[in-house]
Design a protein around this motif. Structure first.
Motif, PDB file in Angstrom:
ATOM      1  N   PHE A 178       0.887  -1.207   0.021  1.00 25.89           N
ATOM      2  CA  PHE A 178       0.089  -0.154  -0.003  1.00 25.89           C
ATOM      3  C   PHE A 178       0.855   1.228   0.183  1.00 25.89           C
ATOM      4  CE2 PHE A 178      -3.465  -2.753   2.707  1.00 25.89           C
ATOM      5  CZ  PHE A 178      -3.642  -3.186   1.346  1.00 25.89           C
ATOM      6  N   SER A 179       1.849   1.340   0.781  1.00 26.71           N
ATOM      7  CA  SER A 179       2.903   2.418   1.021  1.00 26.71           C
ATOM      8  C   SER A 179       3.723   2.644  -0.289  1.00 26.71           C
ATOM      9  CB  SER A 179       3.551   2.270   2.357  1.00 26.71           C
ATOM     10  OG  SER A 179       4.445   1.275   2.316  1.00 26.71           O
ATOM     11  N   THR A 229       5.101   6.625   4.507  1.00 31.49           N
ATOM     12  CA  THR A 229       3.627   7.297   4.680  1.00 31.49           C
ATOM     13  C   THR A 229       3.856   8.427   5.622  1.00 31.49           C
ATOM     14  OG1 THR A 229       2.795   4.947   4.748  1.00 31.49           O
ATOM     15  CG2 THR A 229       1.602   6.737   5.581  1.00 31.49           C
ATOM     16  N   SER A 277      -4.763   5.091   6.804  1.00 31.46           N
ATOM     17  CA  SER A 277      -5.902   5.009   5.644  1.00 31.46           C
ATOM     18  C   SER A 277      -5.961   6.156   4.837  1.00 31.46           C
ATOM     19  CB  SER A 277      -7.331   4.483   6.226  1.00 31.46           C
ATOM     20  OG  SER A 277      -7.293   3.115   6.709  1.00 31.46           O
ATOM     21  N   PRO A 278      -5.940   7.548   5.710  1.00 33.42           N
ATOM     22  CA  PRO A 278      -6.220   8.859   4.750  1.00 33.42           C
ATOM     23  C   PRO A 278      -5.014   8.949   3.897  1.00 33.42           C
ATOM     24  CG  PRO A 278      -6.867   9.201   7.042  1.00 33.42           C
ATOM     25  CD  PRO A 278      -6.338   7.581   7.053  1.00 33.42           C
ATOM     26  N   LEU A 279      -3.704   8.871   4.420  1.00 32.55           N
ATOM     27  CA  LEU A 279      -2.535   9.046   3.787  1.00 32.55           C
ATOM     28  C   LEU A 279      -2.131   8.124   2.578  1.00 32.55           C
ATOM     29  CD1 LEU A 279      -0.109  10.313   6.532  1.00 32.55           C
ATOM     30  CD2 LEU A 279      -1.101  11.638   4.822  1.00 32.55           C
ATOM     31  N   LEU A 280      -2.627   6.902   2.713  1.00 31.88           N
ATOM     32  CA  LEU A 280      -2.294   5.803   1.725  1.00 31.88           C
ATOM     33  C   LEU A 280      -3.581   5.542   0.849  1.00 31.88           C
ATOM     34  CD1 LEU A 280      -0.846   2.900   3.687  1.00 31.88           C
ATOM     35  CD2 LEU A 280       0.403   4.522   2.468  1.00 31.88           C
ATOM     36  N   GLY A 281      -4.758   6.128   1.182  1.00 34.45           N
ATOM     37  CA  GLY A 281      -5.934   6.087   0.336  1.00 34.45           C
ATOM     38  C   GLY A 281      -6.599   4.550   0.069  1.00 34.45           C
ATOM     39  N   VAL A 282      -6.012   3.838   1.225  1.00 32.47           N
ATOM     40  CA  VAL A 282      -6.654   2.335   1.065  1.00 32.47           C
ATOM     41  C   VAL A 282      -7.372   2.361   2.506  1.00 32.47           C
ATOM     42  CG1 VAL A 282      -6.106   0.086   1.337  1.00 32.47           C
ATOM     43  CG2 VAL A 282      -4.536   1.651  -0.038  1.00 32.47           C
ATOM     44  N   SER A 283      -8.662   2.072   2.563  1.00 29.55           N
ATOM     45  CA  SER A 283      -9.685   2.103   3.671  1.00 29.55           C
ATOM     46  C   SER A 283      -9.187   1.077   4.640  1.00 29.55           C
ATOM     47  CB  SER A 283     -11.056   2.049   3.188  1.00 29.55           C
ATOM     48  OG  SER A 283     -11.213   0.673   2.623  1.00 29.55           O
TER      49      SER A 283
END
Length: 438
Positions: free
Chosen positions: A184-185, A276, A296-302
């Protein structure tokens, strides 16, 4: 009375059979397990606090501290295997035999302090995970987590393999969760590789050095040295020189594989924090709760924050099992005094609950991150008092016989002990200077 009449962890001593055949994989599987129990101490919530703080403040720079600590750990844990197999005693028992009663008592007290510091980190980590995932207040999470002694008692009554299997599942869960977080990161490979190279700035920057030594304390844990020298004796190898060498070989391979997996997880925690938080300009993320909220907000993955919370809970629960065993080993080894396992666990937990609840009630929930990092620095300061006896004993030919450390291993082991002592002395000096000129 002979110490041989007081086997280490008597309820599981030499309880796991080793196949007579020569198949490599069957033997590796039979010896596999203790290394993963030891590796738990290298990925516990205390590591999370120091790795997140290091990654958010200094990017990838402290990856070199993680790598150095892990290499030290591999060698020191191999010495634990060598001591346990060669002598049939754990480190605490050998200390009691070798040192005077006063010195043994001091070493026991220091080791108990380290276990309480470790248990504090595990307690806070599990409580934080329960709050993040289920909204449970930290105060009640701390209290509920103290009851996990029942799980260990149940598993140990079924057999030591059940304890090892549960720990393996929990450690694998943490690894899979952080494998996903790395995807994700999307960290920079070049920066990661550069971070593994030593950097003089770590010694020049007091804040960086403080976290680096916290990483050392979180990685190479003093109670793990006592634990490992004991649990290798759960294997029922034949007491011949050839079979002992085989036990040392496979026991060392087991711990090296497990610690390599721990190196990946430890590195991943710092890498995700660097990629991140540091990259986005969030350089002051030291609290696990803040990391959870921002992921979640910084990576855009809930799902990123939830996966983080699941990994933290698995880490805390796996860590708590080994602290119990270590506490039993050091008390029995140093004092030849046994408490019922449930009472031993409850006593350790109560000693860890008190500072945790005080911090939460008087300083607020935001104080837990600093308390976690401080607990790891305490562990690092205790480390020399376990490492020096371990190196000294495994280098003693009269005690070890043909299993004594070869000359090259003595040199490397004493060098590691000197580095640990020097880093801790440097930390104390920097801290005192900071207080004087604050």
């Amino acid at each position: 009375m002979s110490l041989d009449r007081f086997p280490s962890l008597p309820e599981v001593h030499r309880s796991i059979s080793i196949p007579d055949g020569r198949g490599f994989w069957r033997k590796l599987l039979a010896y596999a397990g203790p290394g993963y129990l030891v590796s738990v101490g290298y990925i516990d919530p205390g590591n999370w606090a120091t790795d997140i703080a290091g990654g958010s403040q200094f990017g990838y720079t402290l990856l070199s501290a993680i790598l150095m600590s892990n290499l030290m750990a591999v060698l020191l844990q191999s010495l634990c295997v060598r001591l346990g197999v060669a002598t049939g005693k754990d480190l605490a028992q050998v200390c009691r035999n070798y040192f005077s009663p006063h010195i043994s008592f001091i070493l026991w007290v220091l080791c108990e302090i380290a276990i309480v510091a470790c248990d504090l980190a595990e307690l806070l980590g599990s409580a934080i995970a329960l709050k993040l995932l289920f909204g449970m207040p930290l105060f009640w999470g701390v209290c509920i987590t103290a009851l996990d002694v029942l799980a260990l008692l149940f598993l140990q009554s079924k057999g030591f393999r059940y304890v090892e299997a549960l720990v393996f599942v929990l450690v694998t869960t943490v690894g899979l969760c952080y494998g996903a977080e790395i995807l994700f990161s999307r960290p920079e490979l070049g920066s990661i590789l550069q971070g593994y190279l030593p950097n003089r700035e770590i010694l020049r920057n007091p804040e960086m050095l403080y976290i680096a030594i916290g990483i050392l304390g979180a990685t190479v844990m003093p109670h793990n040295l006592y634990l490992h020298s004991s649990i290798v004796q759960t294997r029922a190898w034949q007491p011949t020189p050839q079979k002992k060498w085989e036990a040392i070989e496979f026991g060392t391979l087991d711990s090296t594989i497990a610690l390599s997996f721990a190196l990946f997880i430890n590195s991943a925690i710092l890498i995700v924090a660097a990629a991140t938080f540091h990259q986005a300009g969030y350089h002051e993320v030291a609290e696990i709760q803040d990391a959870y909220k921002l992921l979640s907000p910084l990576l855009g993955v809930s799902a990123a924050s939830t996966i983080f919370g699941v990994a933290l809970l698995a880490s805390g629960q796996s860590s708590t099992l080994t602290a119990t065993l270590a506490g039993q080993i050091v008390m029995e080894g140093f004092l030849r005094f046994r408490l019922p396992p449930w009472l031993r666990r409850l006593a350790t937990r109560l000693l860890a609950i008190i500072p945790a609840l005080i911090a939460i009630v008087f300083f607020g929930e935001q104080s837990t991150g600093r308390l976690l990092v401080f607990s790891q620095v305490v562990l690092s300061l205790q480390l020399s008092f376990a490492v020096v006896p371990l190196v000294m004993f495994t280098s003693d030919r009269q005690l070890m016989g043909e299993f004594v450390n070869p000359k090259w291993l003595k040199v490397v082991a004493w060098a590691i002990a000197a580095i640990i002592i020097a880093l801790n002395a440097w930390l104390i000096l920097q801290t005192v200077i900071g207080w004087l000129f604050a």
